[in-house]
Scaffold this motif. Structure first.
Motif, PDB file in Angstrom:
ATOM      1  N   UNK A  21       0.756  -1.250  -0.004  1.00  0.00           N
ATOM      2  CA  UNK A  21      -0.002  -0.084  -0.082  1.00  0.00           C
ATOM      3  C   UNK A  21       0.760   1.324  -0.117  1.00  0.00           C
ATOM      4  N   UNK A  22       2.094   1.256   0.414  1.00  0.00           N
ATOM      5  CA  UNK A  22       2.728   2.561   0.519  1.00  0.00           C
ATOM      6  C   UNK A  22       3.113   3.115  -0.700  1.00  0.00           C
ATOM      7  N   UNK A  23       3.509   2.418  -1.927  1.00  0.00           N
ATOM      8  CA  UNK A  23       3.642   3.127  -3.194  1.00  0.00           C
ATOM      9  C   UNK A  23       4.962   3.314  -3.408  1.00  0.00           C
ATOM     10  N   UNK A  24       5.876   2.910  -2.480  1.00  0.00           N
ATOM     11  CA  UNK A  24       7.415   3.136  -2.830  1.00  0.00           C
ATOM     12  C   UNK A  24       7.978   1.761  -2.715  1.00  0.00           C
ATOM     13  N   UNK A  25       9.055   1.612  -3.176  1.00  0.00           N
ATOM     14  CA  UNK A  25       9.826   0.394  -2.910  1.00  0.00           C
ATOM     15  C   UNK A  25      10.358   0.250  -1.676  1.00  0.00           C
ATOM     16  N   UNK A  26      10.741  -0.959  -1.353  1.00  0.00           N
ATOM     17  CA  UNK A  26      10.970  -1.391   0.253  1.00  0.00           C
ATOM     18  C   UNK A  26      11.984  -2.312   0.175  1.00  0.00           C
ATOM     19  N   UNK A  27      13.229  -2.113   0.969  1.00  0.00           N
ATOM     20  CA  UNK A  27      14.205  -3.065   1.252  1.00  0.00           C
ATOM     21  C   UNK A  27      13.949  -3.864   2.723  1.00  0.00           C
ATOM     22  N   UNK A  28      13.555  -5.353   2.566  1.00  0.00           N
ATOM     23  CA  UNK A  28      13.304  -6.044   3.654  1.00  0.00           C
ATOM     24  C   UNK A  28      14.767  -6.703   4.168  1.00  0.00           C
ATOM     25  N   UNK A  29      14.939  -6.560   5.327  1.00  0.00           N
ATOM     26  CA  UNK A  29      16.078  -7.163   5.942  1.00  0.00           C
ATOM     27  C   UNK A  29      15.664  -8.304   6.630  1.00  0.00           C
ATOM     28  N   UNK A  30      16.403  -9.256   6.506  1.00  0.00           N
ATOM     29  CA  UNK A  30      15.935 -10.636   7.235  1.00  0.00           C
ATOM     30  C   UNK A  30      16.218 -10.510   8.863  1.00  0.00           C
ATOM     31  N   UNK A  31      15.212 -11.210   9.564  1.00  0.00           N
ATOM     32  CA  UNK A  31      15.442 -11.227  10.909  1.00  0.00           C
ATOM     33  C   UNK A  31      16.824 -11.813  11.402  1.00  0.00           C
ATOM     34  N   UNK A  32      17.644 -11.057  12.391  1.00  0.00           N
ATOM     35  CA  UNK A  32      18.679 -11.380  13.056  1.00  0.00           C
ATOM     36  C   UNK A  32      19.925 -11.237  11.763  1.00  0.00           C
ATOM     37  N   UNK A  33      19.402 -10.397  11.033  1.00  0.00           N
ATOM     38  CA  UNK A  33      20.601  -9.804  10.172  1.00  0.00           C
ATOM     39  C   UNK A  33      21.557  -8.866  10.568  1.00  0.00           C
ATOM     40  N   UNK A  34      22.719  -8.931  10.253  1.00  0.00           N
ATOM     41  CA  UNK A  34      23.796  -8.291  10.885  1.00  0.00           C
ATOM     42  C   UNK A  34      24.614  -7.622   9.709  1.00  0.00           C
ATOM     43  N   UNK A  35      25.181  -6.308   9.801  1.00  0.00           N
ATOM     44  CA  UNK A  35      25.627  -5.524   8.697  1.00  0.00           C
ATOM     45  C   UNK A  35      26.486  -6.365   7.802  1.00  0.00           C
ATOM     46  N   UNK A  36      26.199  -6.632   6.658  1.00  0.00           N
ATOM     47  CA  UNK A  36      27.327  -6.826   5.766  1.00  0.00           C
ATOM     48  C   UNK A  36      27.161  -6.044   4.397  1.00  0.00           C
ATOM     49  N   UNK A  37      27.918  -6.399   3.444  1.00  0.00           N
ATOM     50  CA  UNK A  37      27.767  -5.444   2.184  1.00  0.00           C
ATOM     51  C   UNK A  37      26.506  -5.737   1.642  1.00  0.00           C
ATOM     52  N   UNK A  38      25.699  -5.147   0.888  1.00  0.00           N
ATOM     53  CA  UNK A  38      24.359  -5.039   0.322  1.00  0.00           C
ATOM     54  C   UNK A  38      24.589  -4.296  -0.695  1.00  0.00           C
ATOM     55  N   UNK A  39      24.153  -4.955  -2.222  1.00  0.00           N
ATOM     56  CA  UNK A  39      24.135  -4.341  -3.445  1.00  0.00           C
ATOM     57  C   UNK A  39      25.322  -4.540  -4.196  1.00  0.00           C
ATOM     58  N   UNK A  40      26.224  -5.205  -3.837  1.00  0.00           N
ATOM     59  CA  UNK A  40      27.384  -5.617  -4.518  1.00  0.00           C
ATOM     60  C   UNK A  40      27.118  -6.587  -5.701  1.00  0.00           C
ATOM     61  N   UNK A  41      26.373  -7.886  -5.142  1.00  0.00           N
ATOM     62  CA  UNK A  41      26.161  -8.891  -6.166  1.00  0.00           C
ATOM     63  C   UNK A  41      24.408  -8.973  -6.070  1.00  0.00           C
ATOM     64  N   UNK A  42      23.861  -8.501  -6.930  1.00  0.00           N
ATOM     65  CA  UNK A  42      22.263  -8.715  -7.083  1.00  0.00           C
ATOM     66  C   UNK A  42      21.825  -9.493  -7.846  1.00  0.00           C
TER      67      UNK A  42
END
Length: 259
Positions: A118-139
């Protein structure tokens, strides 16, 4: 083309810090403003979440200073289920976490499930228990020639153009094995400066689309899925329950999805 106004949902969970740090790093990379929206329910201010819930604004601004990002803090309207009160229509991209049924009562019920469609904008969902790692390098782009898939690709273009590797995954019945839509998409991406590989999976009936995606070679080093290849009921099924426990256990990387 880029994201200039990013929004992240804030709550008193222990996952909040990783989510905020990711949102801040993304905002810094795109020179965007970041809006933090407190979506804690009244139940979050009682018990173990209480201190974190009460200090959300303070910790959010402290983190922003470390990253050097322009931010603003907002509190979601708790007395209304109207999605407009979550500030999502006024952002280019929303950052949220995969729902956790064990603490569902501590977060406003529309977040993020109902807002996904319903928001009308894209969303990035992070999985539960996710810890910071590079995102968007290999898609990996989960692709079909559909409006949802096209919308997701176009909304993700600012991230795709910065990726080191992009793979277009296509799950198709045998009759579609020679269809050119994957090559057409690859050519379209090339016009945006994105050099993409392709990974075709023939649907023989042995695996579902989601199972085939996670079993594909494309997922071996992937750090982000751009979703849109399947109907939203299938996306919601994979992200919010309804799939087998083993498949949910594999869901360990962020997903970019549009409606």
């Amino acid at each position: 083309m880029g994201y200039k106004d990013i929004l992240v949902f804030l709550d008193g969970s222990v996952e909040n810090t990783a989510r905020v740090d990711f949102a801040l790093s993304l905002a810094r990379a795109h020179r965007a403003r970041l809006t933090g929206v407190d979506v804690d329910s009244a139940a979050a201010f009682v018990g173990e979440w209480s201190e974190r819930a009460k200090s959300l604004e303070e910790t959010f601004h402290a983190s922003a200073e470390r990253f050097g990002v322009d931010v603003r803090f907002r509190v979601a309207e708790q007395s209304s289920g109207d999605w407009k009160n979550y500030y999502t229509p006024y952002a280019d991209l929303v950052i949220a976490s995969q729902p956790n049924p064990e603490v569902a009562d501590k977060i406003l019920p529309e977040v993020p499930g109902d807002l996904l469609t319903s928001a009308g904008v894209p969303m990035i969902l992070l999985p539960r228990d996710w810890r910071p790692t590079p995102v968007g390098e290999e898609i990996v782009i989960a692709w079909s020639p559909s409006g949802q898939a096209a919308r997701a690709v176009h909304d993700a273009m600012p991230i795709l153009t910065q990726a080191r590797k992009v793979t277009v995954f296509k799950f198709a019945p045998p009759a579609d094995a020679k269809d050119a839509d994957v090559d057409l998409l690859r050519d379209h991406l090339r016009m945006h400066g994105v050099k993409a590989e392709t990974d075709r999976w023939t649907d023989t009936g042995d695996l579902s689309a989601i199972e085939a995606l996670f079993a594909s070679r494309a997922m071996e080093e992937a750090d982000l899925i751009v979703a849109g290849a399947y109907s939203h009921s299938r996306i919601r099924e994979a992200l919010f329950g309804g799939m087998t426990k083993s498949l949910l256990d594999q869901f360990s990387l962020p997903v970019f999805v549009s409606h």
